[in-house]
Design a protein around this motif. Sequence first.
Motif, PDB file in Angstrom:
ATOM      1  N   SER A  44       3.526   2.261   3.243  1.00  0.00           N
ATOM      2  CA  SER A  44       4.520   3.325   3.357  1.00  0.00           C
ATOM      3  C   SER A  44       3.831   4.669   3.576  1.00  0.00           C
ATOM      4  O   SER A  44       2.823   4.971   2.928  1.00  0.00           O
ATOM      5  CB  SER A  44       5.365   3.389   2.078  1.00  0.00           C
ATOM      6  N   SER A  45       4.365   5.473   4.501  1.00  0.00           N
ATOM      7  CA  SER A  45       3.888   6.824   4.746  1.00  0.00           C
ATOM      8  C   SER A  45       2.391   6.819   5.064  1.00  0.00           C
ATOM      9  O   SER A  45       1.950   6.170   6.012  1.00  0.00           O
ATOM     10  CB  SER A  45       4.222   7.705   3.545  1.00  0.00           C
ATOM     11  N   TYR A  46       1.573   7.487   4.249  1.00  0.00           N
ATOM     12  CA  TYR A  46       0.122   7.495   4.471  1.00  0.00           C
ATOM     13  C   TYR A  46      -0.448   6.084   4.391  1.00  0.00           C
ATOM     14  O   TYR A  46      -1.473   5.780   5.013  1.00  0.00           O
ATOM     15  CB  TYR A  46      -0.545   8.393   3.423  1.00  0.00           C
ATOM     16  N   GLY A  47       0.219   5.214   3.637  1.00  0.00           N
ATOM     17  CA  GLY A  47      -0.238   3.831   3.532  1.00  0.00           C
ATOM     18  C   GLY A  47      -0.011   3.019   4.785  1.00  0.00           C
ATOM     19  O   GLY A  47      -0.589   1.937   4.945  1.00  0.00           O
ATOM     20  N   GLY A  48       0.817   3.518   5.721  1.00  0.00           N
ATOM     21  CA  GLY A  48       1.102   2.803   6.957  1.00  0.00           C
ATOM     22  C   GLY A  48      -0.129   2.573   7.810  1.00  0.00           C
ATOM     23  O   GLY A  48      -0.452   1.428   8.170  1.00  0.00           O
TER      24      GLY A  48
ATOM     25  N   ILE B 221       0.854  -1.186   0.000  1.00  0.00           N
ATOM     26  CA  ILE B 221       0.000   0.000   0.000  1.00  0.00           C
ATOM     27  C   ILE B 221       0.897   1.245   0.000  1.00  0.00           C
ATOM     28  O   ILE B 221       1.649   1.475   0.956  1.00  0.00           O
ATOM     29  CB  ILE B 221      -0.924   0.035   1.237  1.00  0.00           C
ATOM     30  N   HIS B 222       0.817   2.044  -1.051  1.00  0.00           N
ATOM     31  CA  HIS B 222       1.725   3.181  -1.203  1.00  0.00           C
ATOM     32  C   HIS B 222       1.267   4.409  -0.409  1.00  0.00           C
ATOM     33  O   HIS B 222       0.169   4.453   0.147  1.00  0.00           O
ATOM     34  CB  HIS B 222       1.889   3.542  -2.683  1.00  0.00           C
ATOM     35  N   GLY B 223       2.130   5.417  -0.407  1.00  0.00           N
ATOM     36  CA  GLY B 223       1.860   6.660   0.306  1.00  0.00           C
ATOM     37  C   GLY B 223       1.224   7.709  -0.577  1.00  0.00           C
ATOM     38  O   GLY B 223       0.490   7.396  -1.512  1.00  0.00           O
ATOM     39  N   ALA B 224       1.551   8.998  -0.279  1.00  0.00           N
ATOM     40  CA  ALA B 224       0.912  10.094  -0.993  1.00  0.00           C
ATOM     41  C   ALA B 224       1.922  11.222  -1.261  1.00  0.00           C
ATOM     42  O   ALA B 224       2.567  11.686  -0.322  1.00  0.00           O
ATOM     43  CB  ALA B 224      -0.243  10.647  -0.158  1.00  0.00           C
TER      44      ALA B 224
ATOM     45  N   ALA C  10       2.765   7.762   8.762  1.00  0.00           N
ATOM     46  CA  ALA C  10       2.151   8.905   9.434  1.00  0.00           C
ATOM     47  C   ALA C  10       1.012   8.362  10.278  1.00  0.00           C
ATOM     48  O   ALA C  10      -0.137   8.314   9.858  1.00  0.00           O
ATOM     49  CB  ALA C  10       1.642   9.911   8.406  1.00  0.00           C
ATOM     50  N   ILE C  11       1.327   7.933  11.505  1.00  0.00           N
ATOM     51  CA  ILE C  11       0.403   7.161  12.336  1.00  0.00           C
ATOM     52  C   ILE C  11      -0.037   7.907  13.596  1.00  0.00           C
ATOM     53  O   ILE C  11      -1.086   7.615  14.163  1.00  0.00           O
ATOM     54  CB  ILE C  11       1.055   5.804  12.722  1.00  0.00           C
ATOM     55  N   ASP C  12       0.746   8.905  14.026  1.00  0.00           N
ATOM     56  CA  ASP C  12       0.482   9.605  15.281  1.00  0.00           C
ATOM     57  C   ASP C  12      -0.328  10.878  15.025  1.00  0.00           C
ATOM     58  O   ASP C  12       0.166  11.821  14.412  1.00  0.00           O
ATOM     59  CB  ASP C  12       1.811   9.961  15.953  1.00  0.00           C
TER      60      ASP C  12
END
Length: 286
Positions: free
Chosen positions: A143-147, A74-77, A169-171
């Motif tokens: 990754s990133s937003y996909g996390g 799952i990719h980010g943004a 970006a989880i917090d």
Amino acid sequence: MKKNYLLFCLLFVAFLNTSCTVLQWRKTDIEIQQKFTDLKIESDISYFQIDSLGINIRIQEIRTEGKNTNLLFIHGAPSSISTWESYLTDPALIGKANMYAIDRPGYGYSNFGKAIKSIDEQAQIMNAVINSKKLEHIIVIGSSYGGPIAARIGVLNPNIKAVVMISPAIDPENEKDIWASRFTQWKLTRWLTPTAYRVAGDEKSVHAEELSFVEKDWKNLDIPILHFHGDIDDIVPFENLAYSKKTFQNIKVIPISEIGHELAWKDSEIIIEQLLNLIHQLEIQH
């Protein structure tokens, strides 16, 4: 004269932004398949249609006969399935698992330009893809937003056996305000920004709120979770690592020195090594 020159510059920038495929962070099916054909790797690209939402989700698959482990990327943004090329072409991973990379809604060729801002809704869409493929023994990599989307899928689907988050970006309390993203939200400048960046800006505008909405369920996630983060990440703060450490039950945090937000694609060999170890551990348990 000066006014006309300014107008010309704005129009020229807009032309570059809307026509450049690099800025749009995507490749066509033909471009992707040609790369894999040249490398003599069998690849399949398909589309999963969700009529109720009016969207088509693009999926690239690398399948290895006789392998039961499935990796879902799952990719980010902004980004697309193309960001995972170094993983999908890695001989060791190809030999150990089936791999699936998905264009998230609004990116690549999954209803490009039409953002879905909800983390839960995006995870539900990815979960529908998993169910349509009848996948089991899954490791989700985000990754990133996909996390956080990857972690959310872990909450939704019992077939998820592990989650790997790269610079996530989880917090919600450490959601960085990126000044440039404001251009995607202002009417005067929105039309000047590339489509993929507009989608990223739309997601970013409510990201902290969305993280707060789903974080109540992290306590229910007891499968293995790996969190990689570069210590000089200037996009997603390194403090996200501490959040994961205190929030998730079965977490292994892996700080990487002297690397920024490009960790997922610049130092993929670090991630791949850990993925192979994780696959081996899950195979033993299974």
